[in-house]
Design an enzyme around this catalytic site. Structure first.
Site, mmCIF file in Angstrom:
data_model
loop_
_atom_site.group_PDB
_atom_site.id
_atom_site.type_symbol
_atom_site.label_atom_id
_atom_site.label_comp_id
_atom_site.label_asym_id
_atom_site.label_seq_id
_atom_site.Cartn_x
_atom_site.Cartn_y
_atom_site.Cartn_z
ATOM 1 N N CYS A 380 37.879 66.326 35.849
ATOM 2 C CA CYS A 380 39.373 66.615 35.513
ATOM 3 C C CYS A 380 39.563 67.708 34.230
ATOM 4 C CB CYS A 380 39.983 65.272 34.950
ATOM 5 S SG CYS A 380 41.761 65.256 35.286
ATOM 6 N N HIS A 513 39.347 61.710 39.343
ATOM 7 C CA HIS A 513 38.190 60.819 38.576
ATOM 8 C C HIS A 513 37.000 60.030 39.511
ATOM 9 C CE1 HIS A 513 39.884 61.427 34.551
ATOM 10 N NE2 HIS A 513 41.242 61.830 35.234
ATOM 11 N N GLU A 515 34.605 58.561 38.814
ATOM 12 C CA GLU A 515 34.074 57.406 37.953
ATOM 13 C C GLU A 515 34.861 56.075 38.354
ATOM 14 O OE1 GLU A 515 35.779 59.854 36.510
ATOM 15 O OE2 GLU A 515 36.800 59.263 34.822
HETATM 16 N N1 GLN Z 1 44.821 67.004 30.251
HETATM 17 C C1 GLN Z 1 44.511 67.315 31.497
HETATM 18 C C2 GLN Z 1 46.025 67.224 32.343
HETATM 19 O O1 GLN Z 1 46.456 66.471 31.878
HETATM 20 C C3 GLN Z 1 43.465 66.653 31.819
HETATM 21 C C4 GLN Z 1 43.747 65.173 32.063
HETATM 22 C C5 GLN Z 1 42.388 64.295 32.407
HETATM 23 O O2 GLN Z 1 41.406 64.827 32.085
HETATM 24 N N2 GLN Z 1 42.496 63.226 32.921
HETATM 25 O O3 GLN Z 1 45.975 67.900 33.299
#
Ligand code: GLN
Length: 542
Positions: A380, A513, A515
């Site tokens: 992400c 994600h 994970e």
């Molecule tokens: N801050 C980034 C976004 O909002 C990544 C978010 C995250 O890593 N979960 O897109």
């Protein structure tokens, strides 16, 4: 109808209610029962989505897009089943539903009160969507005695009367301290905590005592006597070496047997503990180590990246190697010290994140991984920053950045409407910050001949998301020409789901994600492959 098991905690918090609930669920499932596990959180936030990981640890995301307590992650990993939106509720959500209904005239003529309106709403939640289950285990957050948890305790007390006591079981988990100087185990805090619970009208049926040492029979007798429970139902839980040993340890202490006895039930099939034995043995018996650098903002707080930690351990399981997670605080990294920090690291992972602090350190770590051919896994925010690093240092776009961090940057990463409406910046803060991200499962198509496709061994995947910002597609060709390919895209090809470097042993960034979907009994392929690449990196170094 389902039977309901309520798990409360006493004396102090963080003694493993989540893990006990998850372990009990796994033991009952293994004996042929259908089980759901739910978490009732007494805090006033609608969900933990807007809380810093320093407060309650990681925010866990479900398939259906709920931002939930990290205990749901434990439930999923131990039961190998996916939780749902309806498995986590907070006081905030309950009050927000009630107040909405009040404004709509839903209580016309009535005074809206904690009893019965709040407690009724809690009871509805407990029962909601549970027809097929044999057991619903509800963990009540917080500690008995907290002001916030009172309505929940009152609700479960009433609930047990509503559906008859024989269909509900109360488990109370307490700390039994060991006093070193006198080599004594103390039962008094447990007695007080149970007294508190009984004053609300709840008599626990089973007491789980968390203790550093085994509790001698005399002390158990004392707990049984003072707390008014059968001695067989005073169950001890001593620290385990790996959390995956917990189901084995609870089975040894006959927790599952006592639960089934209480409900006058027999196992539907013989319990199979082999998978847990295998997982525990392979975690504890590994001789070789690799170092994975986890570069993040909240690394000091051990629960902040819980699912990432667990998924890395799962990857180690598959590769027969012990994963040593080296936590590196990103804001401490600079050009001078980066080599020192990363010289013994075999793989670098940058997890999800928000906000400016520490981002330049993360970008330095990414550059180091890219140039030194160290396996790199960007999740992400980690992927977004990997693209910013590449844009700055390879595409030579010096001002490349994310509009989350700098509104005046060259927006490699931005809000989707920023770059589709001809670069006009629409401030993200104009919208509510709670529950407004891209959340939950979304599909992605994987590119033929890409590394990610060879890892997943399929072309379509579905993964959980939690982010607001997206990759700006206007730069796609520039990236691809220089060797960073867009190897995973949304089905309509408008959103980037994953990128990778062609000229690198293992450099993958994903917008989702992975994970959250890794479980000890079905390890996520990306974590498996990342650990494998890191193992190869280690072998090459020696
Ligand atoms: N801050 C980034 C976004 O909002 C990544 C978010 C995250 O890593 N979960 O897109």
């Amino acid at each position: 109808m389902a039977r309901f098991i309520f798990v409360t905690g006493g004396v102090v918090s963080s003694i493993g209610k989540g893990l006990s609930s998850a372990s009990l669920a796994s033991l009952l499932i293994s004996q042929g029962y259908k089980v759901r596990v739910r978490k009732l959180d007494p805090y006033l936030n609608i969900d933990p989505g807007t809380m810093s990981p320093f407060q309650h640890g990681e925010v866990f995301v479900t398939d259906d897009g709920a931002e939930t307590d990290l205990d749901l992650g434990h439930y999923e990993r131990f039961t190998n089943t996916s939780s749902r939106q309806s498995d986590n509720i907070t006081t905030g959500k309950i009050y927000s539903d009630i107040l909405k209904r009040e404004r709509e005239g839903g209580y016309l003529g009535k005074t809206v009160q904690v009893i019965p309106h709040v407690t009724d709403r809690i009871k509805q939640f407990i029962k909601h969507d549970t027809k097929k289950e044999d057991f619903v285990i509800c963990e009540i957050g917080g500690t008995v005695g907290d002001i916030e948890s009172l309505p929940f305790l009152e609700a479960i007390r009433q609930f047990s009367n509503d559906i008859e006591k024989k269909n509900t079981l109360f488990i109370h988990l307490t700390l039994v301290p060991y006093i070193k100087s006198s080599s004594e185990i103390k039962t008094k805090p447990t007695q007080h905590s149970v007294k508190e619970l009984r004053s609300i009208g709840i008599q626990p049926d089973i007491i789980i005592c968390r203790c550093e040492h085994s509790i001698p029979v005399n002390q158990r007798k004392k707990i049984a006597l003072f707390c008014n429970v059968d001695i067989k139902n005073v169950i001890e839980t001593i620290d385990v070496k790996t959390i995956y040993e917990a189901p084995l340890s609870f089975h040894k202490q006959k927790l599952d047997k006592q639960v089934l006895n209480y409900f006058k039930l027999k196992p539907k099939k013989q319990i199979n503990l082999k998978p847990w034995k295998h997982i525990t043995a392979s975690i504890l018996n590994k001789k070789r180590n690799i170092n994975i650098g986890l570069v993040g903002k909240y690394v000091d707080y051990k629960d902040a990246y819980k699912s990432v930690d667990e998924a890395l351990i799962h990857g180690g399981l598959e590769n027969d190697i012990n994963v040593n997670i080296v936590r590196i605080e990103s804001h401490k990294l600079n050009k001078k010290n980066i080599k020192n920090y990363l010289k013994n690291i075999n793989g670098i992972l940058i997890p999800g994140g928000f906000g400016l602090r520490g981002t330049e350190g993360k970008i330095l770590a990414i550059k180091y991984a890219r140039l030194n051919k160290i396996p790199f896994f960007g999740i992400c925010f980690g992927m977004q920053l990997a693209m910013v690093e590449f844009a700055r240092n390879v595409l030579k776009l010096k001002k490349a950045g994310s509009t989350e961090l700098n509104k005046n940057c060259t927006p490699i990463i931005g809000l989707i409407n920023e770059w589709t409406k001809k670069g006009k910046i629409i401030k993200g803060t104009d919208v509510n910050l709670g529950g407004t991200m891209r959340l939950g499962l979304y599909n992605a198509n994987l590119k033929t001949n890409s590394k990610i496709k060879s890892i997943y061994k399929k072309t379509k995947v579905s993964e959980r998301h939690r982010h607001r910002y997206e990759v700006n597609m206007n730069f796609k060709d520039k990236f691809q020409k220089k060797g960073m390919i867009f190897s995973a895209l949304s089905p309509d090809k408008t959103l980037t789901e994953g990128v990778e470097l062609i000229d690198h042993p293992w450099f993958i960034g994903v917008q989702f994600h992975p994970e959250f979907k890794s479980r000890p009994m079905s390890v996520h392929p990306l974590f498996n492959s990342f650990i494998n690449a890191s193992k190869i990196n280690k072998n090459e170094k020696h």
